[in-house]
Design a protein around this motif. Structure first.
Motif, PDB file in Angstrom:
ATOM      1  N   ASP A 143      -7.105 -10.804  -0.775  1.00  0.00           N
ATOM      2  CA  ASP A 143      -6.087 -10.229  -1.663  1.00  0.00           C
ATOM      3  C   ASP A 143      -5.909  -8.733  -1.408  1.00  0.00           C
ATOM      4  O   ASP A 143      -4.792  -8.203  -1.513  1.00  0.00           O
ATOM      5  CB  ASP A 143      -6.465 -10.461  -3.127  1.00  0.00           C
ATOM      6  N   SER A 144      -6.999  -8.051  -1.078  1.00  0.00           N
ATOM      7  CA  SER A 144      -6.907  -6.614  -0.782  1.00  0.00           C
ATOM      8  C   SER A 144      -6.048  -6.362   0.456  1.00  0.00           C
ATOM      9  O   SER A 144      -5.253  -5.413   0.494  1.00  0.00           O
ATOM     10  CB  SER A 144      -8.310  -6.028  -0.563  1.00  0.00           C
ATOM     11  N   ILE A 145      -6.226  -7.233   1.463  1.00  0.00           N
ATOM     12  CA  ILE A 145      -5.424  -7.097   2.683  1.00  0.00           C
ATOM     13  C   ILE A 145      -3.955  -7.301   2.369  1.00  0.00           C
ATOM     14  O   ILE A 145      -3.092  -6.500   2.761  1.00  0.00           O
ATOM     15  CB  ILE A 145      -5.869  -8.115   3.746  1.00  0.00           C
ATOM     16  N   ILE A 146      -3.649  -8.395   1.654  1.00  0.00           N
ATOM     17  CA  ILE A 146      -2.252  -8.716   1.333  1.00  0.00           C
ATOM     18  C   ILE A 146      -1.622  -7.597   0.504  1.00  0.00           C
ATOM     19  O   ILE A 146      -0.473  -7.212   0.735  1.00  0.00           O
ATOM     20  CB  ILE A 146      -2.171 -10.056   0.585  1.00  0.00           C
ATOM     21  N   GLN A 147      -2.373  -7.052  -0.443  1.00  0.00           N
ATOM     22  CA  GLN A 147      -1.852  -5.963  -1.269  1.00  0.00           C
ATOM     23  C   GLN A 147      -1.545  -4.735  -0.416  1.00  0.00           C
ATOM     24  O   GLN A 147      -0.514  -4.079  -0.589  1.00  0.00           O
ATOM     25  CB  GLN A 147      -2.851  -5.604  -2.373  1.00  0.00           C
TER      26      GLN A 147
END
Length: 308
Positions: A23-27
């Motif tokens: 999720d951190s990457i996508i954000q």
């Protein structure tokens, strides 16, 4: 790249179903796309300003009087001045078009990255869903297995506890129940182990795809930062080039002003508006009675030549 992948893989913590790292990457990728959109909008707004400014300069040079009654060399300088102001306005309009083209390129780049990224995201979403479902099944199988273990333990304790206290028939019932709990335990044990085996295969597949996704996302982010940086660099170069071109136009005005001659303009005006080289003759006094007695009229004095 591998270091980043490992850190983000480990970022999902010990919880198999956690997607914190992913999720951190996508954000971060979404933020990067948003930043590109903001720069794209900035270029569009700058284009509007440049176009409006260019049109205002052209209208100013064409409609606003500026020394319209000047003559000769200064008039030519003013003509050059107004023409170059018009050219500067045209240059700003051209710059506005260039900025719109650059904004369109940024938009195309954003959409292209979004399209490619979406394919990876769909794959990861499916893997996450499958992993989470299997994890849930495995935890349910574990819960049932542990319950069957407790049931078997209780049945064994009942047999030992009542070995000498119950009738033969009651003992048979206790042994039957124990046998049933053992059979149920064996079934739940097999089901639990099968679930764990299936989950491990899914986990390995998820880990492999997660690493591939991280590598793809990192490549995309490198491309985005590089593209964004180059776009900024190009934008600054375009503004700098516009300033250089404007200065070249202003240089034409300066060259024209160097040819402006005060003496020539004064001579031009004198030659254009001159009324003659002689000054009007003085007006003399004429006595009325003397004029009547003298038949010969009094002649006016001869005009006197004048210098400039």
């Amino acid at each position: 790249m591998l270091e980043l992948t490992a850190k983000l893989l480990g970022g999902d913590s010990t919880d198999l179903t956690s997607t914190v790292g992913y999720d951190s990457i996508i954000q971060h990728l979404n933020d990067g796309r948003k930043n590109c959109k903001e720069f794209e909008d900035f270029l569009k707004e700058r284009a509007i300003i440049e176009e409006k400014y260019g049109k205002e300069l052209i209208n100013l040079s064409k409609k606003k009087p500026c020394g319209q009654t000047e003559l000769n060399t200064l008039k030519r300088s003013l003509d050059v001045f107004k023409q170059q102001i018009d050219n500067v306005g045209q240059g700003h309009i051209q710059l506005a078009q260039i900025l719109r083209e650059e904004a369109k390129k940024m938009e195309d780049f954003r959409e292209k990255q979004k399209l490619h990224r979406k394919k990876i995201e769909l794959i990861m979403e499916a893997i996450h869903k499958n992993r989470n479902l299997q994890y849930k099944k495995t935890m349910e199988a574990k819960r049932l297995y542990e319950q069957r273990c407790r049931d078997k333990d209780e049945a064994e304790q009942a047999v030992h506890r009542n070995a000498n206290l119950v009738t033969q028939k009651q003992q048979e019932k206790l042994f039957l129940k124990l046998a049933q709990t053992k059979s149920a335990l064996e079934d739940s044990d097999r089901s639990y182990q099968q679930s764990v085996t299936t989950l491990e295969k899914i986990r390995e597949e998820w880990q492999k795809e997660h690493i591939k996704a991280c590598e793809f996302f990192e490549t995309q982010e490198c491309e985005r930062i590089n593209y964004f940086r180059n776009a900024l660099w190009l934008h600054v170069n375009q503004l700098s080039q516009d300033c250089v071109q404007n200065d070249e136009k202003y240089e034409e005005i300066r060259k024209s002003l160097e040819l402006c001659s005060i003496e020539k303009d004064i001579d031009f005006f004198v030659n254009l508006r001159k009324t003659g080289s002689l000054a009007p003759a003085p007006v003399v006094y004429e006595n009325y009675y003397n004029t009547q007695r003298n038949a010969t009229p009094v002649r006016s004095p001869v005009p006197v030549p004048i210098s400039r």
